[in-house]
Design an enzyme around this catalytic site. Structure first.
Site, mmCIF file in Angstrom:
data_model
loop_
_atom_site.group_PDB
_atom_site.id
_atom_site.type_symbol
_atom_site.label_atom_id
_atom_site.label_comp_id
_atom_site.label_asym_id
_atom_site.label_seq_id
_atom_site.Cartn_x
_atom_site.Cartn_y
_atom_site.Cartn_z
ATOM 1 N N HIS A 34 -8.192 -8.309 -0.551
ATOM 2 C CA HIS A 34 -7.731 -8.789 0.755
ATOM 3 C C HIS A 34 -8.823 -9.721 1.288
ATOM 4 O O HIS A 34 -10.004 -9.332 1.353
ATOM 5 C CB HIS A 34 -7.587 -7.628 1.741
ATOM 6 C CG HIS A 34 -6.369 -6.768 1.546
ATOM 7 N ND1 HIS A 34 -6.062 -6.163 0.357
ATOM 8 C CD2 HIS A 34 -5.389 -6.406 2.421
ATOM 9 C CE1 HIS A 34 -4.938 -5.462 0.508
ATOM 10 N NE2 HIS A 34 -4.509 -5.587 1.748
ATOM 11 N N ASP A 53 2.651 -2.698 4.473
ATOM 12 C CA ASP A 53 2.766 -1.288 4.887
ATOM 13 C C ASP A 53 4.113 -1.122 5.599
ATOM 14 O O ASP A 53 4.167 -1.034 6.829
ATOM 15 C CB ASP A 53 1.620 -0.924 5.835
ATOM 16 C CG ASP A 53 0.265 -1.136 5.181
ATOM 17 O OD1 ASP A 53 -0.140 -0.293 4.366
ATOM 18 O OD2 ASP A 53 -0.376 -2.168 5.467
ATOM 19 N N HIS A 70 0.881 -1.178 0.000
ATOM 20 C CA HIS A 70 0.000 0.000 0.000
ATOM 21 C C HIS A 70 0.911 1.217 0.000
ATOM 22 O O HIS A 70 1.677 1.411 0.954
ATOM 23 C CB HIS A 70 -0.881 0.005 1.252
ATOM 24 C CG HIS A 70 -1.740 -1.219 1.369
ATOM 25 N ND1 HIS A 70 -3.048 -1.243 0.956
ATOM 26 C CD2 HIS A 70 -1.463 -2.465 1.831
ATOM 27 C CE1 HIS A 70 -3.553 -2.461 1.169
ATOM 28 N NE2 HIS A 70 -2.611 -3.216 1.697
ATOM 29 N N GLU A 130 -7.357 -12.349 6.046
ATOM 30 C CA GLU A 130 -6.324 -11.770 6.925
ATOM 31 C C GLU A 130 -6.870 -11.901 8.354
ATOM 32 O O GLU A 130 -6.305 -12.596 9.190
ATOM 33 C CB GLU A 130 -6.059 -10.308 6.545
ATOM 34 C CG GLU A 130 -4.999 -9.623 7.411
ATOM 35 C CD GLU A 130 -4.808 -8.132 7.060
ATOM 36 O OE1 GLU A 130 -5.712 -7.526 6.456
ATOM 37 O OE2 GLU A 130 -3.745 -7.583 7.438
HETATM 38 N N1 HPA Z 1 -5.317 -4.943 5.430
HETATM 39 C C1 HPA Z 1 -6.405 -4.250 5.098
HETATM 40 N N2 HPA Z 1 -6.358 -2.993 4.702
HETATM 41 C C2 HPA Z 1 -5.172 -2.403 4.613
HETATM 42 C C3 HPA Z 1 -4.015 -3.067 4.936
HETATM 43 C C4 HPA Z 1 -4.090 -4.413 5.366
HETATM 44 O O1 HPA Z 1 -3.105 -5.100 5.670
HETATM 45 N N3 HPA Z 1 -3.016 -2.188 4.750
HETATM 46 C C5 HPA Z 1 -3.555 -1.039 4.302
HETATM 47 N N4 HPA Z 1 -4.868 -1.157 4.221
HETATM 48 ZN ZN ZN Z 2 -2.615 -5.049 2.611
#
Ligand code: HPA
Ligand code: ZN
Length: 338
Positions: free
Chosen positions: A197, A279, A19, A200
């Site tokens: 995503h 990040d 990101h 996670e």
């Molecule tokens: N997960 C979800 N949203 C995000 C992430 C992440 O790891 N990093 C930046 N936005």
């Molecule tokens: Zn991410």
């Protein structure tokens, strides 16, 4: 530099989960705050770093969106992107497919076109200076509604030639992929790649939705697929690339310890896993540090590291000829390291 560090830095690799707003280092945050006369709730660079202790994804997101507030001008976005590419090039990244979150900026009154022009300028500089190629992936914020995502897609339309795909990020639990099925269908119909995503923090059901309702070309994170053997078997059979982020997983408490990280289990199960930094300014390391930390914690072999790097090109949105070129450079590297 240890032998392992040198091997990792020298290994040609692609970064597929980054990101760009998450590469904003505290030093640049401070500089942009001063340049743009924006107040930030920190007295020093050290105070910013000290605030980076997260117990889950939302903890991080709150501070990540606050940090992005210093980004105002085309030059800011160019500087941000070039700072990332400079670090990535030093880590041996040959190609990067970077996420950006336009809604984080347009909702503050920053025009979509300012963000695009700045990022594209940084990308052009990186290719000229380092030979590092890149693509852009526009992420929709999943805590916002699908109408807002459609409005963003409409703003992006004149830039479709410069955008490789769309993604889905931000707060996962409570915001399943199904919420965005129509806007992903529209993006797909416009010829854009699709990533999301999923898994996670969210359950395996969200990964099924990303596959079946969003028709993703690549899965971001995907850790919780490991809870469902049939899902793992399907992801392996379909050759789905997973963009795994070890230091992010540690900092957001997706894993308790890197010693428990499932990266080698993923490879053993036949999953096309890759290593990425997510990040890096917030999670304590760029891509080489992610490779190094997880290699050390899990005792990964050189063969496993080569496999991860190969997967990063195979799973990219480069052309088949470009992929073949990068895979050949890995073969040459492997032969010289013998
Ligand atoms: N997960 C979800 N949203 C995000 C992430 C992440 O790891 N990093 C930046 N936005
Ligand atoms: Zn991410």
């Amino acid at each position: 530099m240890t032998d392992l560090d040198a091997f990792i830095v020298g290994l040609p690799k692609a970064e597929l989960h980054l990101h760009i707003e998450g590469s904003l280092e505290p030093e640049l945050m401070f500089e942009l705050a001063r340049r743009n006369r924006v107040a930030i709730p920190f007295a020093s660079v050290e105070a910013i770093r000290a605030a980076y202790a997260f117990s889950n994804l939302q903890d991080f997101l709150d501070i990540y969106y606050a940090g992005a507030n210093v980004l105002r001008t085309e030059e800011d976005f160019r500087d941000l992107a070039l700072a990332y590419f400079t670090r990535a090039a030093a880590d041996g990244v040959a190609h990067a497919e970077i996420f950006f979150d336009p809604q984080t900026h347009t909702d503050r009154g920053i025009p979509f076109d300012v963000v695009m022009r700045g990022l594209l300028a940084g990308m052009a500089d990186a290719e000229a200076r380092f030979g590092l190629t890149s693509k852009l992936i526009l992420c929709f914020l999943r805590h916002l509604d699908e109408d807002a995502a459609f409005a963003t897609l409409a703003q992006a339309e004149k830039w479709f030639g410069q955008i490789a795909g769309v993604g889905l990020d931000s707060s996962e639990v409570g915001h399943p992929p199904a919420k965005f099925a129509r806007v992903f269908a529209a993006a797909g119909a416009a010829g854009l790649k699709r990533v999301a995503h999923a898994g996670e923090e969210g359950p395996p059901a969200y990964i099924y939705e990303a596959l079946d309702l969003l028709h993703i070309d690549r899965l971001d994170h995907g850790n919780r697929a490991l809870e469902d053997a049939a899902l793992v078997e399907r992801l392996a059979r379909e050759g789905m690339t997973l963009t795994v982020c070890p230091l992010s997983n540690l900092k957001l408490c997706v894993v308790k310890d890197l010693a428990d990280h499932p990266i080698d289990r993923m490879l053993a199960l036949g999953l096309a896993a890759t290593i990425n930094s997510d990040d890096p300014a917030y999670f304590g390391g760029y891509i080489a540090e992610n490779y190094r930390a997880v290699a050390q914690a899990r005792g990964l072999s050189r063969a496993a590291l080569l496999r991860l790097a190969r997967n990063s090109f195979t799973g990219s949105f480069l052309t088949e000829a470009e992929k073949a070129h990068h895979l050949a450079s890995i073969d040459v590297y492997a032969a010289t390291q013998g």
